[in-house]
Motif scaffolding. Structure first.
Motif, short mmCIF file in Angstrom:
data_model
loop_
_atom_site.label_atom_id
_atom_site.label_comp_id
_atom_site.label_asym_id
_atom_site.label_seq_id
_atom_site.Cartn_x
_atom_site.Cartn_y
_atom_site.Cartn_z
N PRO A 220 -59.12 35.91 34.50
CA PRO A 220 -58.06 34.64 34.41
C PRO A 220 -58.47 33.09 34.87
O PRO A 220 -57.92 31.94 34.73
N ASP A 556 -51.04 35.24 41.91
CA ASP A 556 -50.78 34.88 40.74
C ASP A 556 -51.17 35.63 40.16
O ASP A 556 -49.97 34.77 38.91
N MET A 557 -50.77 36.62 40.07
CA MET A 557 -50.78 37.95 38.86
C MET A 557 -49.23 37.51 37.94
O MET A 557 -49.03 37.80 37.38
N THR A 560 -48.23 35.54 35.82
CA THR A 560 -48.25 34.69 34.88
C THR A 560 -46.81 35.56 33.90
O THR A 560 -46.28 36.76 34.40
N SER A 562 -47.19 37.01 31.37
CA SER A 562 -47.37 39.18 30.84
C SER A 562 -47.08 39.74 32.16
O SER A 562 -46.67 40.39 31.30
#
Length: 643
Positions: A220, A556-557, A560, A562
């Motif tokens: 990523p 951060d994830m 996202t 998604s």
């Protein structure tokens, strides 16, 4: 007399010719590979492969148990001094037997141990240079620190004492916008195309370096670098086929090898995965030296594509095995003459480490110890003893190691009287501890080694995702519970979500086992760091904000598209906030960092490993250098409780 004199002259002539061939055959026309000039049309070739070494320089096992100078006295697997001995032994032996030898690596030589602290001069690349690899490629973990820092790693190795001249082939990478890496392409340090190894025997080997879609998805931080990685996409297949065809038809190579950080799943049963798809769709690749999936092929995997057969091998991971592939090449037909033979060489305590590499590793240890001086610890210092086995189960479930790490984050970030939650994602756990293990600092670091800050002003600039203190309202705390329960329920059909599961501290969730409905969310007392006492209900609503300690990677994830899409599908809202209620985004995220030294100007970042170091070594309410059986020997859920 004339007849004897003529015979003697013939003998002398034959000896002189043989000596000339011997000398010419021992020089290298490409990389460090060499061998005797072959007789006739057949050349014997050996490819030695490593992959996914993950900076396991002192092996896989207890750091203080590693004894590369001696044999038969430890249980540590791998170790780069040991694999160096085996590489030299086989390379020298095969060359003496007349074979051409190539040493290659299929990526992910970085990320995973305390040696990542040397990222600016890159310990892995220094080893690769010292061992005279012929060619390597990039794995997804080479991009963990982002393109700019990857360029710093390569430049640091190039400017080190021994330099760095090994070709890095990244055929399907697109470096547009990654200026520092584009400069390295322009300099020839990275080959953004194919590469040709030319041996003095006349053998020409074409090499491509690839990253598959699965590995690409785990990079990523690579942006703006992208990869033509989908081997089922027609445009991608056309691009790769053109490279192979150019090697065959324009460069006139006798052999094509793909260093492919793509992977094979179930290689010794029903082989699947990106490299199988690659071989089924591209004609002309002879050997795929596979990486990424951390599996060892017990035999070559043949994949037939029309009249062509591609053979796949994988050395495994962590330098615990060296793959040796022996085969013959017909120089006239430019084809393999028969099926290659794979030999795996386990790397363990039966092998004495190479003295030169041992010295190099000792120097690296000294470098790291100097960096750790400000933390009052060294690599070999024992920071705790574990009274029980603690491992990652590979599932979405409450487990002792996860609870321990979540407790460590919460311990580092809790302010007096303020109930706080710690949350730690499965996906950043890389190891565990064993019963009665004397845990060295290097062992602790290896459990949570990943990531690095984006704040280059940190001094020293050490690895680790910065810890953040973010805030969630009551509804969102309940949704943490709902998220974990949902992942547990879906893991059998959606195993890709297991890495998102949170181990939690300071929070107890109760749920209905049959329906998955969350029945209650309760917090522990602010100073109950091991979550063994009573709890207090957390009311639903938005009025009260609760602090949560989590690492930057998780946030951060979480931000996202998604993951936000997954949360929306589950009917969950998780919007981390600053302490004043401002929603966190990429622009203000660093303002939420946890400060290790509030009285010092600037922010002195915490990382998971430094939080664990503090929790393990502090006297009560820390663990006082002992990881206890209770509460980490879970027989039933204590923080995720079903009814």
């Amino acid at each position: 007399m004339k007849e004897r004199s003529t015979l003697w002259c013939r003998v002398v002539f034959v000896v002189m010719v043989a000596w000339a061939l011997l000398v010419s055959g021992c020089s290298s026309g490409g990389g460090s590979s060499s061998g005797f000039l072959p007789q006739g049309e057949i050349v014997n070739v050996t490819v030695l492969q490593t992959t996914d070494m993950h900076a396991t320089i002192s092996g896989v096992g207890f750091f203080n148990d590693y004894t590369p100078d001696t044999t038969g006295d430890d249980f540590v697997l791998g170790g780069w001094a040991r694999i160096a001995t085996k590489i030299n032994e086989i390379r020298d032996g095969r060359r003496a037997a007349g074979a051409v030898v190539f040493l290659v690596d299929s990526g992910d030589y970085n990320m995973g141990t305390v040696y990542d602290m040397l990222w600016q001069t890159n310990a892995a690349l220094r080893f690769i240079q010292k061992m005279e690899y012929d060619v390597i490629t990039l794995g997804n973990h080479e991009f963990d620190y982002g393109p700019q820092k990857l360029a710093t790693m390569i430049d640091g190795a190039r400017n080190s004492q021994d330099g760095f001249t090994v070709p890095i082939v990244a055929t399907n990478a697109v470096f547009d916008g990654a200026n520092d890496l584009e400069d390295l392409v322009d300099d020839g340090a990275i080959i953004n195309d194919y590469y040709v190894l030319t041996h003095t025997s006349g053998l020409k080997v074409g090499v491509i370096g690839l990253m598959g879609k699965t590995a690409d998805d785990y990079a990523p931080n690579a942006w703006p670098v992208t990869f033509k990685s989908d081997y089922e996409n027609a445009d991608v297949l056309e691009f790769i086929q053109e490279k192979v065809d150019a090697l065959r038809n324009i460069e006139g190579v006798h052999l094509v090898i793909a260093l492919s950080h793509s992977g094979v799943i179930d290689p010794n049963g029903n082989p699947q995965g990106d490299d199988i798809i690659l071989a089924e769709n591209i004609t002309g690749i002879d050997i795929i030296a596979s990486g990424h999936e951390h599996v060892t092929t017990n035999a070559v995997i043949p994949v037939v594509n029309g009249s062509h057969t591609t053979y796949i091998i994988c050395a495994g991971a962590n330098a615990t095995n060296l793959a040796q592939l022996d085969f013959r090449v017909n120089m006239k037909t430019k084809q393999l003459a028969g099926v290659p033979t794979l030999t795996n060489h386990p790397i363990d305590d039966d092998i004495a480490g190479d003295p030169e590499i041992n010295t190099m590793v000792g120097d690296m240890n000294d470098e790291i110890d100097t960096m750790l001086t400000s933390l009052g610890v060294s690599l070999s210092d024992v920071v705790a003893t574990s009274e029980l086995n603690l491992s990652y189960p590979g599932m979405a479930m409450e487990f002792g190691l996860g609870n321990l790490l979540a407790d460590a984050l919460r311990y580092a970030g809790t302010e007096a009287t303020e109930p706080t939650i710690g949350a730690f994602a499965n996906g950043v756990i890389r190891g565990g501890f064993f019963q009665q293990q004397d845990i060295a600092f290097a062992d602790l670091f290896a459990v949570v080694p990943l990531g690095i800050t984006t704040d280059d002003n940190q001094d020293p600039l050490l690895p680790g995702y910065p810890l953040l203190k973010v805030y969630l309202n009551g509804n969102e705390v309940w949704d943490i519970c709902k998220f974990d329960v949902s992942i547990m329920g879906a893991q059998s059909t959606n195993p890709q979500y297991i890495s998102y599961f949170f181990s939690i501290s300071g929070l107890q969730c109760t749920y209905n086992y049959l329906t998955g409905a969350v029945l209650s969310a309760d917090h522990y007392a602010w100073d109950d760091y091991t979550c063994t006492g009573g709890t207090t209900p957390i009311p639903q609503g938005t009025a009260t904000l609760y602090p949560v300690i989590v690492d930057k990677y998780t946030v951060d994830m979480l931000l996202t598209p998604s993951i936000q899409g997954l949360l929306a599908f589950l009917g969950i809202t998780l919007q981390p906030k600053l302490d004043d209620g401002t929603p966190i985004n990429a622009g203000n995220l660093l303002a939420a960092r946890l400060d290790r030294e509030p009285g010092t100007p600037g922010v002195q970042e915490y990382y998971a490993w430094s939080a664990a170091l503090k929790f393990f070594t502090d006297p009560a309410p820390g663990l006082g250098e002992t990881i206890p059986v209770v509460p980490y020997n879970l027989s039933v859920g204590q923080r995720l409780v079903f009814q």
